[in-house]
Design an enzyme around this catalytic site. Structure first.
Site, mmCIF file in Angstrom:
data_model
loop_
_atom_site.group_PDB
_atom_site.id
_atom_site.type_symbol
_atom_site.label_atom_id
_atom_site.label_comp_id
_atom_site.label_asym_id
_atom_site.label_seq_id
_atom_site.Cartn_x
_atom_site.Cartn_y
_atom_site.Cartn_z
ATOM 1 C CG MET A 2 -1.130 1.286 1.916
ATOM 2 S SD MET A 2 -2.149 1.195 3.374
ATOM 3 C CE MET A 2 -1.213 0.131 4.438
ATOM 4 N N PRO A 3 0.688 2.153 -0.989
ATOM 5 C CG PRO A 3 0.043 3.286 -2.930
ATOM 6 C CD PRO A 3 -0.118 1.996 -2.200
ATOM 7 C CB ILE A 4 1.855 5.753 3.121
ATOM 8 C CG1 ILE A 4 1.217 4.435 3.580
ATOM 9 C CG2 ILE A 4 1.517 6.885 4.082
ATOM 10 C CD1 ILE A 4 1.765 3.918 4.893
ATOM 11 C CB SER A 39 -4.067 0.378 -2.839
ATOM 12 O OG SER A 39 -3.605 1.132 -3.943
ATOM 13 C CG ASP A 41 -3.684 4.492 3.487
ATOM 14 O OD1 ASP A 41 -4.786 4.340 2.930
ATOM 15 O OD2 ASP A 41 -3.242 3.715 4.343
#
Length: 65
Positions: A2-4, A39, A41
């Site tokens: 998951m990219p943040i 996906s 955030d």
């Protein structure tokens, strides 16, 4: 994975501005890297000017902020 996306900025933006920022950052990430919106955030941290310094001075000490 998951990219943040983390954003640190001075306090003072409205909820609408933050909402627009989150939307645009998410869209830009998907356009550049692919994936799906669910996906991504985005974490926004508001920082007071007396808690952020640059060039040896707090931003709260600078004449023009």
């Amino acid at each position: 994975m998951m990219p943040i996306i983390r954003v640190e900025m001075f306090t003072g933006r409205t909820a609408d501005q933050k909402s627009n920022l989150v939307k645009q950052l998410t869209d830009s990430f998907i356009n550049a890297c692919g994936g799906n919106r669910e996906s991504v955030d985005v974490i926004i941290t508001d920082v007071e000017k007396n808690n952020w310094g640059k060039a040896g001075k707090l931003y709260s000490e600078k004449k023009s902020n």
